[in-house]
Design a protein around this motif. Sequence first.
Motif, mmCIF file in Angstrom:
data_model
loop_
_atom_site.group_PDB
_atom_site.id
_atom_site.type_symbol
_atom_site.label_atom_id
_atom_site.label_comp_id
_atom_site.label_asym_id
_atom_site.label_seq_id
_atom_site.Cartn_x
_atom_site.Cartn_y
_atom_site.Cartn_z
ATOM 1 N N ASP A 220 0.859 -1.374 0.080
ATOM 2 C CA ASP A 220 -0.025 0.039 0.121
ATOM 3 C C ASP A 220 0.850 1.402 -0.021
ATOM 4 O O ASP A 220 0.689 2.043 -0.341
ATOM 5 C CB ASP A 220 -0.804 -0.069 1.283
ATOM 6 N N GLU A 221 2.113 1.210 0.693
ATOM 7 C CA GLU A 221 2.768 2.425 0.583
ATOM 8 C C GLU A 221 3.650 2.672 -0.506
ATOM 9 O O GLU A 221 4.255 3.548 -0.642
ATOM 10 C CB GLU A 221 3.634 2.411 1.810
ATOM 11 N N SER A 222 3.581 1.795 -1.410
ATOM 12 C CA SER A 222 4.220 1.860 -2.887
ATOM 13 C C SER A 222 3.480 2.201 -3.824
ATOM 14 O O SER A 222 3.721 1.921 -4.988
ATOM 15 C CB SER A 222 5.211 0.481 -2.923
ATOM 16 N N GLN A 223 2.211 2.498 -3.757
ATOM 17 C CA GLN A 223 1.271 2.592 -4.745
ATOM 18 C C GLN A 223 1.435 3.916 -5.777
ATOM 19 O O GLN A 223 2.001 4.883 -5.046
ATOM 20 C CB GLN A 223 -0.272 2.624 -4.161
ATOM 21 N N THR A 224 1.372 3.862 -6.892
ATOM 22 C CA THR A 224 1.283 5.303 -7.661
ATOM 23 C C THR A 224 -0.406 5.714 -7.601
ATOM 24 O O THR A 224 -1.168 5.126 -7.113
ATOM 25 C CB THR A 224 1.766 4.742 -9.066
ATOM 26 N N LEU A 225 -0.471 6.907 -8.050
ATOM 27 C CA LEU A 225 -1.448 7.509 -8.168
ATOM 28 C C LEU A 225 -2.931 6.811 -8.927
ATOM 29 O O LEU A 225 -3.727 6.562 -8.205
ATOM 30 C CB LEU A 225 -1.690 8.928 -8.810
ATOM 31 N N PRO A 226 -2.439 5.980 -10.110
ATOM 32 C CA PRO A 226 -3.858 5.215 -10.469
ATOM 33 C C PRO A 226 -4.109 4.204 -9.537
ATOM 34 O O PRO A 226 -5.227 3.810 -9.430
ATOM 35 C CB PRO A 226 -2.928 4.732 -11.751
ATOM 36 N N LEU A 227 -3.089 3.625 -8.862
ATOM 37 C CA LEU A 227 -3.302 2.574 -7.785
ATOM 38 C C LEU A 227 -4.233 3.083 -6.596
ATOM 39 O O LEU A 227 -5.080 2.489 -6.204
ATOM 40 C CB LEU A 227 -2.238 1.694 -7.680
ATOM 41 N N TRP A 228 -3.499 4.126 -6.358
ATOM 42 C CA TRP A 228 -4.303 4.876 -5.303
ATOM 43 C C TRP A 228 -5.878 4.953 -5.361
ATOM 44 O O TRP A 228 -6.627 5.030 -4.474
ATOM 45 C CB TRP A 228 -3.450 6.097 -4.602
ATOM 46 N N LEU A 229 -5.977 5.625 -6.534
ATOM 47 C CA LEU A 229 -7.387 5.980 -7.213
ATOM 48 C C LEU A 229 -8.397 4.891 -7.075
ATOM 49 O O LEU A 229 -9.410 5.118 -6.668
ATOM 50 C CB LEU A 229 -7.352 6.708 -8.577
ATOM 51 N N ARG A 230 -7.701 3.773 -7.270
ATOM 52 C CA ARG A 230 -8.660 2.580 -7.664
ATOM 53 C C ARG A 230 -9.039 2.033 -6.048
ATOM 54 O O ARG A 230 -9.889 1.919 -5.672
ATOM 55 C CB ARG A 230 -8.062 1.332 -8.247
ATOM 56 N N GLY A 231 -8.088 2.147 -5.157
ATOM 57 C CA GLY A 231 -8.390 1.856 -3.875
ATOM 58 C C GLY A 231 -9.204 2.988 -3.086
ATOM 59 O O GLY A 231 -10.024 2.689 -2.346
ATOM 60 N N PHE A 232 -8.989 4.295 -3.599
ATOM 61 C CA PHE A 232 -9.979 5.236 -3.081
ATOM 62 C C PHE A 232 -11.109 4.861 -3.549
ATOM 63 O O PHE A 232 -12.131 5.105 -2.761
ATOM 64 C CB PHE A 232 -9.486 6.464 -3.679
ATOM 65 N N ILE A 233 -11.573 4.675 -4.716
ATOM 66 C CA ILE A 233 -12.945 4.124 -5.221
ATOM 67 C C ILE A 233 -13.549 3.021 -4.349
ATOM 68 O O ILE A 233 -14.588 2.955 -3.880
ATOM 69 C CB ILE A 233 -13.037 4.058 -6.572
ATOM 70 N N GLN A 234 -12.673 2.287 -4.196
ATOM 71 C CA GLN A 234 -13.128 0.979 -3.561
ATOM 72 C C GLN A 234 -13.271 1.131 -1.939
ATOM 73 O O GLN A 234 -14.098 0.517 -1.410
ATOM 74 C CB GLN A 234 -12.101 -0.207 -3.758
ATOM 75 N N ALA A 235 -12.899 1.821 -1.485
ATOM 76 C CA ALA A 235 -13.075 2.278 0.053
ATOM 77 C C ALA A 235 -14.305 3.218 0.217
ATOM 78 O O ALA A 235 -14.929 2.785 1.059
ATOM 79 C CB ALA A 235 -11.671 3.108 0.466
ATOM 80 N N SER A 236 -14.521 4.047 -0.835
ATOM 81 C CA SER A 236 -15.784 4.488 -0.732
ATOM 82 C C SER A 236 -17.004 3.621 -1.069
ATOM 83 O O SER A 236 -18.189 3.910 -0.953
ATOM 84 C CB SER A 236 -15.971 5.625 -2.056
#
Length: 279
Positions: A220-236
Amino acid sequence: MKARNGRRIGLSILGVVLALIWVFPVYWMINSSFLPNRTLQRFTPTWLPFGGSWRNFKAVLADGSFFSAFGMSLAIAAVTVFFAVLFAFLAAIAISRFRFRGRASFVLAVLLIQMLPAEALFIAQYKMISSVNLLNTVIGVSIIYIAAVVPFTVWMLRGFVAGVPADLEEAAMVDGLSRSKAFFKITFPLLMPGLIASGVYAFLQAWNEFTVALVLLTKDESQTLPLWLRGFIQASATRETDWGQVMAASTLVAVPVIIFFMFVQGRMTSGLVSGAVKG
């Protein structure tokens, strides 16, 4: 004359319509980023963000992992752009200015490499990067990105190099300049627009790439922005997807690309003019 003017007006109108169609998704993303989720869920669309706020952007920036992902993406993009343009530039100079054994095979290999589907290389790439302990690192992902970007940038820069007559360098050498000085003072400024165009391509590929990063960046601490955005959407999505925050996050991901392009656009023009004057 009237027919020519009518055709010009028609083409201008068509160009404006196509531009509006192209820019509408970007406008809708930015417009939605200022609106609350309840407004976005209405059947009647809201065309202007009246009554909107910066609340969605504040919620995105409050996520501490955003800045970590931003730094990761920026580092990977910077390394990819630098080395991809450097390697492609040297290769383009070699195949355009020199005749050597294996030149045709090298050009053919560059062409064939572009035809390989990226998905077919995932397992081999993962094992290669894992074997040298470079998973979840900037260097590991950058190596794969550079290898993917270089073939196309070689072809792009090859056209620019081939378009600059070698006679310019020879004339400068007759005037007393060495080969290296003639190249950097005469030819290199003419190639600057090509270098910057190649850099823009490499930056876009590295900044927006998702699938390779998904395979190589598992922490998780090595994610790029596209990966972070996917995780952000899934968290929501664990409750109700907040599309206002999703659009705000997408806007923040797109902003560096827009800034980068606005910066290098002027450089492309100045480099072209500078090279033409010196040539």
